[in-house]
Structure formats: structure tokens, C-alpha cells
Design a protein around this motif. Sequence first.
Motif, PDB file in Angstrom:
ATOM      1  N   ASP A   1      33.504  -5.391   3.124  1.00  0.00           N
ATOM      2  CA  ASP A   1      33.517  -4.952   4.526  1.00  0.00           C
ATOM      3  C   ASP A   1      32.877  -3.724   4.757  1.00  0.00           C
ATOM      4  O   ASP A   1      32.149  -3.317   5.592  1.00  0.00           O
ATOM      5  CB  ASP A   1      34.934  -4.989   5.240  1.00  0.00           C
ATOM      6  N   ALA A   2      33.251  -2.639   3.921  1.00  0.00           N
ATOM      7  CA  ALA A   2      32.816  -1.252   3.876  1.00  0.00           C
ATOM      8  C   ALA A   2      31.281  -1.505   3.514  1.00  0.00           C
ATOM      9  O   ALA A   2      30.384  -0.588   4.157  1.00  0.00           O
ATOM     10  CB  ALA A   2      33.545  -0.365   3.196  1.00  0.00           C
ATOM     11  N   ALA A   3      30.870  -1.860   2.277  1.00  0.00           N
ATOM     12  CA  ALA A   3      29.634  -1.907   1.745  1.00  0.00           C
ATOM     13  C   ALA A   3      28.416  -2.563   2.818  1.00  0.00           C
ATOM     14  O   ALA A   3      27.544  -2.193   2.991  1.00  0.00           O
ATOM     15  CB  ALA A   3      29.670  -2.429   0.487  1.00  0.00           C
ATOM     16  N   LEU A   4      28.863  -3.818   3.449  1.00  0.00           N
ATOM     17  CA  LEU A   4      28.129  -4.551   4.157  1.00  0.00           C
ATOM     18  C   LEU A   4      28.361  -4.197   5.733  1.00  0.00           C
ATOM     19  O   LEU A   4      27.649  -4.900   6.330  1.00  0.00           O
ATOM     20  CB  LEU A   4      28.373  -6.057   3.694  1.00  0.00           C
ATOM     21  N   ARG A   5      29.368  -3.325   6.099  1.00  0.00           N
ATOM     22  CA  ARG A   5      29.536  -2.886   7.565  1.00  0.00           C
ATOM     23  C   ARG A   5      30.001  -4.211   8.330  1.00  0.00           C
ATOM     24  O   ARG A   5      29.385  -4.476   9.108  1.00  0.00           O
ATOM     25  CB  ARG A   5      28.133  -2.302   8.064  1.00  0.00           C
ATOM     26  N   THR A   6      31.030  -4.737   7.720  1.00  0.00           N
ATOM     27  CA  THR A   6      31.465  -5.853   8.655  1.00  0.00           C
ATOM     28  C   THR A   6      32.966  -6.022   8.392  1.00  0.00           C
ATOM     29  O   THR A   6      33.516  -5.144   7.755  1.00  0.00           O
ATOM     30  CB  THR A   6      30.953  -7.064   8.084  1.00  0.00           C
ATOM     31  N   ASP A   7      33.443  -6.930   9.389  1.00  0.00           N
ATOM     32  CA  ASP A   7      35.008  -6.917   9.195  1.00  0.00           C
ATOM     33  C   ASP A   7      35.527  -8.607   8.807  1.00  0.00           C
ATOM     34  O   ASP A   7      36.487  -8.778   9.215  1.00  0.00           O
ATOM     35  CB  ASP A   7      35.855  -6.583  10.403  1.00  0.00           C
TER      36      ASP A   7
ATOM     37  N   HIS B   1      21.905 -11.863   5.014  1.00  0.00           N
ATOM     38  CA  HIS B   1      21.582 -10.590   5.207  1.00  0.00           C
ATOM     39  C   HIS B   1      21.541  -9.732   4.071  1.00  0.00           C
ATOM     40  O   HIS B   1      21.346  -8.518   4.095  1.00  0.00           O
ATOM     41  CB  HIS B   1      22.351  -9.899   6.515  1.00  0.00           C
TER      42      HIS B   1
END
Length: 150
Positions: free
Chosen positions: A105-111, A147
Motif C-alpha cells: 500500500d505504501a509502495a504503490l500508494r494505495t489502500d 500499473h
Amino acid sequence: MPCCEGAHAAQPIQAGLAGLRGLHAPPDPAWIRLDILAAVAAGLALAWLAVRLAPRWRGRPIRRAALAELAAARALPPPERRVALARLSRRLARSLGVEEPAGLDAALRTDFFGNGPGRALTDNLYAPGPVPDLAAAEAGLARLLAHLKA
């Protein structure tokens, strides 16, 4: 010596020597030769093109392998599919240098794994009870992999 005796033998040699040219120095090369400059420019252009196209030729191996694994997981029954998707998310996390899928989540900027449908792949994975709907988790993983630039 018999070959060099007499005036008759000296005439053909002198006639042959008269036809020779003297030594001449080669033309002075210019500081910038256009043919060499064009060859260097073409080489640099080809090297730049190879560097730019190399990632496309390699085919992004992490993403390709993950998409193949996702397609294989879709053929499994729901309980095994859930475990296969969880393994895929863990393997993807390790490939990208994070320890857990939550780190993705942090690496790919998602939740996706923290608050989204990916929670079904991380929380209570082996708990008894009904298997949650995995269609949203599969679709979310497919979007994440689309992505992914690795």
C-alpha cells in the motif's frame, strides 16, 4: 654478374625506374571529418535508442509473472484461490522489496490491502467460515499489476 653486365641490361632497369613516382605524403586530414562525425553520431543515436527500448524488450518480468500467476489462480476453487491470491500478493511484496502486502500500500500508494478488498487476502486468511467474495480482490490485484512498472 651475368645479369648486370653490359649496357643492354641497364636500359630496361632504368626504363622501369623512370616510370616510378616519387613518395608523396598523404593529404592533411582536417580537424573534423564529416564521415567520422556522422558515424559517431549514428552510434550514439543507436545506443540511446537501445537504452530507451531495453525495458520494453525485457517485458517487465515481475508484472508478467504476476499476471500469469493471477490467471492460474482464477481456475482454482474459492478456498484455494484465496490462498493463491494471498501468496501472489506476498510474493509481489517481496519482489518489490517490502515485507508484507500491507507494505505494498505504501509502495504503490494505495489502500487496497489496508482498507480495500485486498484485506480478504491478509486478515484471517485461514480462519474457518465462508470464503469472502474474491472477485473484487482479483479485480483490484489486476488493476495494481496493470500499473506496476517492474
